[in-house]
Write an enzyme that holds these catalytic residues in place. Structure first.
Site, PDB file in Angstrom:
ATOM      1  N   ARG B 257       0.861  -1.183   0.000  1.00 52.00           N
ATOM      2  CA  ARG B 257       0.000   0.000   0.000  1.00 52.00           C
ATOM      3  C   ARG B 257       0.897   1.232   0.000  1.00 52.00           C
ATOM      4  O   ARG B 257       1.455   1.581   1.024  1.00 52.00           O
ATOM      5  CB  ARG B 257      -0.886  -0.038   1.252  1.00 52.00           C
ATOM      6  CG  ARG B 257      -2.058   0.920   1.241  1.00 52.00           C
ATOM      7  CD  ARG B 257      -2.708   0.968   2.611  1.00 52.00           C
ATOM      8  NE  ARG B 257      -1.869   1.716   3.544  1.00 52.00           N
ATOM      9  CZ  ARG B 257      -1.791   1.478   4.844  1.00 52.00           C
ATOM     10  NH1 ARG B 257      -2.472   0.497   5.393  1.00 52.00           N
ATOM     11  NH2 ARG B 257      -1.020   2.222   5.628  1.00 52.00           N
ATOM     12  N   HIS B 261      -3.721   4.174   4.712  1.00 54.86           N
ATOM     13  CA  HIS B 261      -4.893   3.287   4.748  1.00 54.86           C
ATOM     14  C   HIS B 261      -6.108   4.021   4.203  1.00 54.86           C
ATOM     15  O   HIS B 261      -6.879   3.498   3.414  1.00 54.86           O
ATOM     16  CB  HIS B 261      -5.156   2.828   6.188  1.00 54.86           C
ATOM     17  CG  HIS B 261      -6.505   2.203   6.382  1.00 54.86           C
ATOM     18  ND1 HIS B 261      -6.823   0.964   5.893  1.00 54.86           N
ATOM     19  CD2 HIS B 261      -7.627   2.682   6.980  1.00 54.86           C
ATOM     20  CE1 HIS B 261      -8.089   0.684   6.199  1.00 54.86           C
ATOM     21  NE2 HIS B 261      -8.602   1.717   6.846  1.00 54.86           N
ATOM     22  N   TYR B 270       4.061   4.875  11.544  1.00 50.83           N
ATOM     23  CA  TYR B 270       4.335   3.459  11.834  1.00 50.83           C
ATOM     24  C   TYR B 270       5.240   2.760  10.821  1.00 50.83           C
ATOM     25  O   TYR B 270       5.575   1.602  10.998  1.00 50.83           O
ATOM     26  CB  TYR B 270       3.017   2.686  11.999  1.00 50.83           C
ATOM     27  CG  TYR B 270       2.007   2.868  10.872  1.00 50.83           C
ATOM     28  CD1 TYR B 270       2.146   2.162   9.683  1.00 50.83           C
ATOM     29  CD2 TYR B 270       0.920   3.726  11.015  1.00 50.83           C
ATOM     30  CE1 TYR B 270       1.231   2.308   8.659  1.00 50.83           C
ATOM     31  CE2 TYR B 270      -0.018   3.887   9.995  1.00 50.83           C
ATOM     32  CZ  TYR B 270       0.148   3.180   8.813  1.00 50.83           C
ATOM     33  OH  TYR B 270      -0.764   3.331   7.806  1.00 50.83           O
TER      34      TYR B 270
END
Lengths: 325, 362
Positions: B257, B261, B270
């Site tokens: 990705r 998100h 993160y």
């Protein structure tokens, strides 16, 4: 007309639906070869085949998820959850998916299916074979919730539910699966959803109830008739959509209301009935609305007779409501 | 990439007949769709930042997995998407205008403004309306496959989901049911390495996600999800096997990705730039472009023209959506049930009066 028990009437309705609509498919745990743990589906797999009466793995979310997939495709699936207590693994499928498919797709994907589940106490089933969980589902827009109390209604409401264009949760009072018998019309007997039944006319106090509480309320009413109190017993039959005109008309006549269910009281279905009466019938009321319910505890195994509303507790509530004010 | 295990392009054990390579015209069309998806993604991220749409779920990095898988399907196959399947929708032929209308929740939205952006679905395209709970579509796809088989209609169902969903109830329930009933279903997992902030390694201790299929008695295939041809071959083989009575397949397309998100997420919290840059070097669009240029199926001018055409078409669709009147205010009472029940009619009337009096505004 045939004299049947309630569970036999369920079986007849399922048989009728399987015979008359090739889109009807049954699926659930132990419903096929075994005929269901309560025998509600007895003989159906033998007569209609394993492709239409499907024994599934032990997975409530899988059963309901698969049934939704079938309904989206155009079938009329009738999933069974073996005990209503075990419905919670499927809660996401029921509340997030089944209830919302038509809505979230802007009407493109209706999801008509009938989820059957036996519910309620009085069979020494303890915490996890006794609960009465209807309020969770009555609270969810998009679902209809139906609870019969007699063999004739069990068949008539079930056939109406199967023909309905919306998802229906059909909760069967297992405590009276066999203890209640009655004449059931043969063939395509339908009882329309959203209509209550006045099972006993009266003028002094209205009692609103459903499912396994109906015979107890009727017994309490008979007992009070001997003391000169005239009790009207209204069997709601469909919790969603509620027959609100029947609720209001009865209270306008009697001025007094007792609500009976075996589920816990707090935020139970009776709270909604009481709120509707407060909003729309306050000036007809001559006494506070009274609720007779299960207590706000988990369902106790050894002391279930104390937990469940019984004839004595119901009769006492009616008596004091009749005297109040 | 550490831990990346790539299967052969066409897993031999799942193929009963050779899968033909897509024709050159199909390859170019697939690339065009990937460009379109990327252009739309970039535009929608901007629209969200400008406050013109409320939310957006990007798919960048997953174009080859989506276009490759969807290109191997037939129009009659039922797609059960999650909420990141824009390129699948484009392959299926869902008009851009419908999608943009949905992102805006405008009066043209066929879902009537009911859902957040990306949660669309269109019955006439056999593309089932998505929801936000993850995994619920998996057992539904199995049920639809059972229904189609009952009606003797030879279609496939395919459920799309991500790496995080392999931890969900319905992943287990759905794959188990599909194994028992041997339904013609493909479980297409886009392992994009991150479930919001949780890395793949923390999602499961399994060596791969595909290996989970073994416990359900079905084949599990790992495929390089940045390789259009490899994904196409894996899905075409699984489809052929399923419709031949061979049952379901779990396919793990390993992708990354590249974006957040969703527009509510900041991946810098993160994950590292090093990791992102390593995967950017394997951008499926860049890779496919080079392959097509090597094969003389594409040149820079043509590529430029594809991007221009995509941007213009998207701009036109956005302009049309923004000229559309909003969703009628009382329409949110519709479609709860087939017929609006009396109690809900009463609620609708009460809101109608508040609107008429100007007490509340849409």
């Amino acid at each position: 007309m045939t004299e049947l028990t309630l569970v036999q009437a369920v079986n007849r309705a399922l048989r009728h639906a399987l015979q008359n609509d090739p889109n009807v498919i049954l699926l659930g745990e132990d419903i096929g070869v075994n005929g269901g743990v309560f025998r509600a589906t007895e003989g159906l797999q033998k007569d209609f085949g394993a492709e239409r009466v499907i024994d599934t793995p032990l997975s409530e979310t899988g059963i309901v998820g698969a049934a939704i997939g079938m309904a989206l495709y155009g079938l009329r699936p009738i999933p069974e959850i073996q005990f209503q207590d075990f419905i919670f693994p499927a809660f996401d499928q029921i509340v997030s998916e089944l209830a919302k498919f038509r809505y979230r797709s802007g009407g493109q994907y209706p999801c008509p299916l009938v989820l059957r589940a036996p519910y309620g106490g009085g069979i020494k089933g303890g915490l996890y074979h006794s609960q009465s969980n209807e309020a969770y589902f009555a609270h969810t827009p998009g679902l209809k919730v139906v609870i019969p109390s007699s063999p004739a209604d069990a068949k008539g409401l079930l056939l109406s539910s199967i023909a309905d264009e919306d998802p229906v949760l059909f909760f069967e009072p297992k405590r009276i699966y066999r203890s209640v018998t009655g004449e059931v019309p043969d063939g395509d007997h339908r009882v329309p959803l959203g209509t209550a039944a006045t099972v006993r006319e009266g003028t002094d106090v209205s009692v609103f109830c459903y499912g396994a509480m109906v015979p107890l309320c009727t017994a309490a009413a008979e007992r009070l008739a001997n003391d000169g109190t005239s009790v009207e017993v209204v069997d709601l039959r469909t919790l969603v959509p509620l027959d609100e005109p029947a609720l209001l008309a009865s209270v306008e006549k009697t001025g007094r209301a007792v609500i009976v269910h075996e589920a816990p009281r707090f935020c139970g279905y009776g709270a909604e009935l009481a709120a509707i009466l407060a909003e729309k019938a306050l000036y007809s009321l001559q006494a506070p609305v009274c609720r007779v319910t299960g207590y706000d505890t988990p369902f106790p195994y050894a002391l279930e007779n104390l937990y469940l509303p019984g004839v004595e507790r119901i009769a006492e509530a009616i008596r004091s409501t009749a005297r109040a004010g | 990439m550490p831990g990346l295990v790539l299967a052969d392009r066409a897993p031999a054990e799942t193929t009963s007949a050779p899968i033909p390579e897509p024709a050159p015209a199909e390859l170019v069309r697939a690339y065009r769709t990937m460009v379109f998806a990327r252009a739309m993604d970039e535009r929608c991220l901007t629209l969200q930042r400008q406050g013109r749409i409320g939310f957006y779920v990007p798919l960048q990095g997953q174009e080859a997995a989506q276009v490759g898988s969807a290109s191997a399907l037939r129009p009659e196959d039922w797609i059960f998407p999650a909420y990141r399947e824009l390129a699948v929708a484009l392959v299926r032929g869902i008009p851009i205008q419908l999608l943009i209308d949905q992102f805006f929740g405008s009066g043209g939205d066929e879902l009537k403004g009911r859902q957040m952006p990306n949660h669309y679905g269109y019955r006439r395209f056999n593309f089932v309306t998505a929801s936000s709970p993850v995994g619920t579509q998996i057992s539904q796809a199995v049920g639809t496959a059972l229904a189609a088989r009952y009606r003797r209609e030879p279609i496939l169902t395919i459920a799309y989901f991500g790496d995080g969903t392999t931890s969900s109830n319905d992943f287990h329930a759905g794959l188990n049911l599909a194994g028992v009933f041997q339904t013609p279903t493909i479980f297409f997992c886009q392992n994009n390495q991150w479930a919001i902030s949780l890395p793949r390694e923390r999602q499961t201790h399994s060596t791969t996600l595909a290996v989970k299929a073994e416990a359900y008695g079905l084949p599990g295939v790992v495929v390089d999800g940045t390789d259009f041809r490899a994904v196409y071959a894996a899905v075409a083989a699984a489809r052929q096997r399923a419709l031949g009575g061979g049952g379901p397949t779990l396919i793990e397309a390993q992708v990354y990705r590249l974006g957040p998100h969703s527009t509510s997420d900041d991946p810098k919290r993160y994950r590292t730039d090093e990791e992102l840059n390593a995967w950017k070097a394997r951008d499926p669009l860049a890779r496919f472009k080079l392959e097509l240029m090597d094969a003389k199926l594409l040149n820079e001018d043509q590529d430029h023209a594809l991007w221009e055409a995509a941007r213009q078409e998207i701009a036109r669709a956005v302009a049309q959506t923004e000229a559309t009147p909003p969703v009628p205010p009382l329409s949110f009472f519709d479609d709860v049930y087939a017929v609006v029940p009396p109690a809900l009619q009463e609620e609708r009337r009460s809101l109608e009066q508040l609107l008429a009096a100007g007490t509340v505004r849409p």
